[in-house]
Write an enzyme that holds these catalytic residues in place. Structure first.
Site, PDB file in Angstrom:
ATOM      1  N   SER B  45       0.857  -1.174   0.000  1.00  0.00           N
ATOM      2  CA  SER B  45       0.000   0.000   0.000  1.00  0.00           C
ATOM      3  C   SER B  45       0.897   1.228   0.000  1.00  0.00           C
ATOM      4  O   SER B  45       1.850   1.314   0.779  1.00  0.00           O
ATOM      5  CB  SER B  45      -0.930   0.003   1.213  1.00  0.00           C
ATOM      6  OG  SER B  45      -1.950   0.957   1.013  1.00  0.00           O
ATOM      7  N   GLU B  46       0.606   2.175  -0.877  1.00  0.00           N
ATOM      8  CA  GLU B  46       1.553   3.244  -1.154  1.00  0.00           C
ATOM      9  C   GLU B  46       1.748   4.211   0.008  1.00  0.00           C
ATOM     10  O   GLU B  46       2.684   5.004  -0.008  1.00  0.00           O
ATOM     11  CB  GLU B  46       1.162   4.005  -2.428  1.00  0.00           C
ATOM     12  CG  GLU B  46      -0.147   4.767  -2.358  1.00  0.00           C
ATOM     13  CD  GLU B  46      -1.335   3.946  -2.852  1.00  0.00           C
ATOM     14  OE1 GLU B  46      -1.266   2.698  -2.800  1.00  0.00           O
ATOM     15  OE2 GLU B  46      -2.321   4.555  -3.270  1.00  0.00           O
ATOM     16  N   ASN B  47       0.903   4.128   1.036  1.00  0.00           N
ATOM     17  CA  ASN B  47       1.148   4.978   2.203  1.00  0.00           C
ATOM     18  C   ASN B  47       2.283   4.445   3.065  1.00  0.00           C
ATOM     19  O   ASN B  47       2.721   5.134   3.986  1.00  0.00           O
ATOM     20  CB  ASN B  47      -0.126   5.156   3.041  1.00  0.00           C
ATOM     21  CG  ASN B  47      -0.685   3.856   3.544  1.00  0.00           C
ATOM     22  OD1 ASN B  47      -0.780   2.887   2.798  1.00  0.00           O
ATOM     23  ND2 ASN B  47      -1.040   3.809   4.817  1.00  0.00           N
TER      24      ASN B  47
END
Lengths: 233, 217, 233, 217
Positions: B45-47
């Site tokens: 997840s890009e966070n």
């Protein structure tokens, strides 16, 4: 050891004035500098430009500054959780620059690292690239993006020490480490200010050289935006 | 016709052993529930998390551990957390093997639009522009038509673009399509959906060769 | 979990052939991939291009490959500790490209991160910038530098797990993390391969996504180049 | 005339409270031994450590903990280790306040040469080119003349450059000089060294204004 510790948020935000450019860590409401934001509301500084991946929700995070109309311009990648934001944007009260999340991250990191500019593929062929230099490398097109310039970076860390060393927890890390040292003054608030020498030198996410002021934060709410759970069967 | 779960199940067949996968918000997120038996994949997840697990049990949610949809999550053994710069190094550097994301429009040349409706809706692109500009293997998951019944598979996108010429495959409630140089090549059709149904719902050039098998989910 | 573990150095170096481009972690002899280097000597592959901050000493590190004349070209920032290296360079047997250490680091990181090129101030006005594009940003001159391209990256870490997650120790970290994922195949050797789930997800220096193969290294010598000590008084 | 220790002691007076300092190999390394009382400084080494302490006690040296000179070191409380990219972020990003390094030649326009003698010696620039291109505050520590007695403070450097117009101050065995737009401005002279001695040892333009005090170490 160079001591970066200050007594409280009031001291940490000394020098903050109207019309400044701020960087604020956090993704959604996760890892946001709650104490610094509350103090900015108290100080009532206006005309602010805020570089932050998101704009908070209506009644928390940067939404608190939006409510008071302290923000002139937002530079973000995603702002979909905030009705007051949408209202101000559509009415033209608020200037909004939306940029790809990876570009936002790297423009922070470039400022931290002394790179004036870099080429990234994100946004090529879209309105994000309008007016920007584009260039081919190895048969693929890239957009030239520049380092941010900011007056203060407001950082939220999990643990820190008086030397300014920081450790983050989970996905509350996000933009916080790469905004450290990316502004003229970096202010870090921590959930736990630990004695010098407690943090393992091998496991420090951001060395104190990137931090000018650090203080023990208080009263963290750490609100959850989307509480998703399973039930034990 | 497939429902959202059906689309997710069909998408799950695109997962291959050893894939690192980034799932967008909405239907793509559901794909994680249908990983085929016997293969290992990891979700990024890009966070800033790799190795995402299921949602936490009630009472065990942690405000500091969320996905890009801001949902509370858990992690699996072998997971790691990292900052946003390293997260997009994974994406831009082509270390993520498969990206599945939603779209408002896809064009027959592979263009995608999914972040803005001028004057109406401006939520922002989040990480989508980095994902589509970088990944080699991008699949769009969406309904074939919008709420007004208009095709979302177009000759040219009408909305502001997220990326150009980047979409390779599309899974909708009606069909699975490949984006080729000649247009949308129909690969599979949803159960109970005719070729004509798909033709009627597709504005962009549709290429139909040979027999079109039914989607098996 | 995607399993990256391989049984030994032989398996880890499968696919290595003549004339390849390698990245090798380490600063001086600190944090070098000793097992991989020993295996490269055994394999006898020649015509190699090696990207590594240093070139080892005469009888250790990359010096072992130089002795056997396996290296065609070195790309380094500092090579002052190796007489055989100097002999081969001055005689023209060895091609040498010297580049600033920070540029070397960022060219690795750019390859890891998917940036084709970046602007850096290092080397402007020197022979390092000859033939390269230069450009002014904010009144200062910068040089355009490009991402490296390599076939294998050989990494030495302290601890790792089967998922390929890596943790480094002390200054043995150096170039190792930024070379991970900067080549087509990244091979990590570790002093201690720990069970999955043992490493704190919060304290992983390099996530396994950047590593294709990992193995438990053996017989580390960890030679000290300059032993400097105090005596207890 | 100052010896190496004397040069290091004089350089130590350039340290200010709160400075992060990068010390080059040779004379600069000695500066760490003479930090003035009552000020706090931290030493950075570009191979990846901040907060360096003294050499380890015999038997306590650790192959994994070295400085940029490859010497075994220790760290002080508050120290940190990091990778080479972040290390040069500190340098290039101007987070390091003072850089002290050696030189083979310095020119009156602030150019420096210290990494290569064509055909004779090619050790490489290491981190020096990044340091001199980035730092605002760079001091050169060196002997005023080379082994052949030739001046190292020149009109123009004859050796390949490390950086252009970047040196602000020079501390030698004979003098302390500031690089100004007009040339080398003499600030202080070493004990027992006359103005004429310095003139004779300086090829570049030497500027002498007012009285020149003796160096106090």
């Amino acid at each position: 050891m160079i001591n970066k510790e200050v007594a409280n948020v009031q001291e940490a935000l000394k020098g903050v004035t109207h019309n400044m450019v701020f960087m604020l860590g956090g993704f959604g409401l996760c890892g946001i500098p709650e104490n610094a934001i509350a103090q900015l509301v108290k100080l009532g500084v206006k005309g602010l430009t805020c570089i932050s991946n998101n704009a908070g929700v209506d009644d928390f995070g940067l939404g608190l500054l939006l409510q008071k109309k302290q923000i002139k311009k937002m530079i973000s990648s995603y702002v979909g959780e905030n009705e007051e934001f949408e209202r101000q944007m559509l009415s033209g009260e608020l200037d909004v620059e939306l940029i790809p999340q990876g570009t936002l991250a790297e423009r922070c990191r470039a400022a931290q690292a002394g790179f004036p500019a870099f080429y990234t593929p994100a946004g090529y062929g879209t309105e994000v690239a309008e007016g920007k230099e584009t260039r081919e490398f190895n048969g693929k097109m890239y957009v030239l993006e520049h380092a941010f310039k900011a007056d203060f970076a407001f950082i939220k860390a999990w643990k820190g020490d008086a030397a300014g060393n920081l450790v983050f927890k989970g996905t509350a890390r996000n933009f916080n480490p790469i905004m450290c040292g990316a502004a003229k003054i970096t202010v870090a608030e921590v959930e736990e200010l630990v004695p010098l020498g407690t943090l393992d030198p091998n496991q420090i996410h951001i060395p104190g050289i990137f931090v000018q002021r650090i203080f023990q934060g208080i009263n963290y709410e750490k609100r959850i935006e989307q509480r998703t759970v399973r039930t034990k069967s | 016709m497939l429902d959202k779960i059906g689309i997710a199940k069909r998408l799950a067949k695109e997962l291959k052993d050893g894939y690192y996968v980034n799932l967008g918000i909405g239907i793509p997120t559901l794909v994680a529930n249908y990983v085929p038996e016997g293969i290992a994949v990891e979700f990024q997840s890009e966070n800033g998390v790799l190795g995402m697990g299921p949602f936490p049990f009630e009472g065990e949610e942690d405000a500091d551990i969320i996905n890009a949809g801001k949902q509370t999550i858990t992690t699996l053994p072998g997971a790691s957390f990292f900052d946003s710069a390293l997260s997009f190094s994974m994406i831009r550097g082509k270390h993520v093997d498969l990206t599945i994301l939603g779209a408002m429009e896809v064009a027959e040349n592979g263009d995608i639009a999914n972040w803005k409706i001028p004057g109406k809706m401006v939520k922002g692109m989040g990480g989508a522009m980095d994902l589509v500009a970088s990944a080699e293997n991008i699949i769009v998951a969406m309904m074939h038509t919008n709420k007004e019944g208009e095709s979302k598979l177009l000759k040219r996108c009408s909305l502001p673009l997220t990326g150009v010429g980047c979409i390779k495959k599309i899974v909708t409630n009606l069909a699975v399509l490949e984006v080729t140089e000649k247009g949308f090549k129909l690969l599979e059709r949803a159960p109970g959906v005719s070729i004509d149904d798909i033709k009627n719902a597709t504005e962009g050039k549709l290429i139909i060769e040979d027999d079109i098998p039914e989607i098996i989910v």
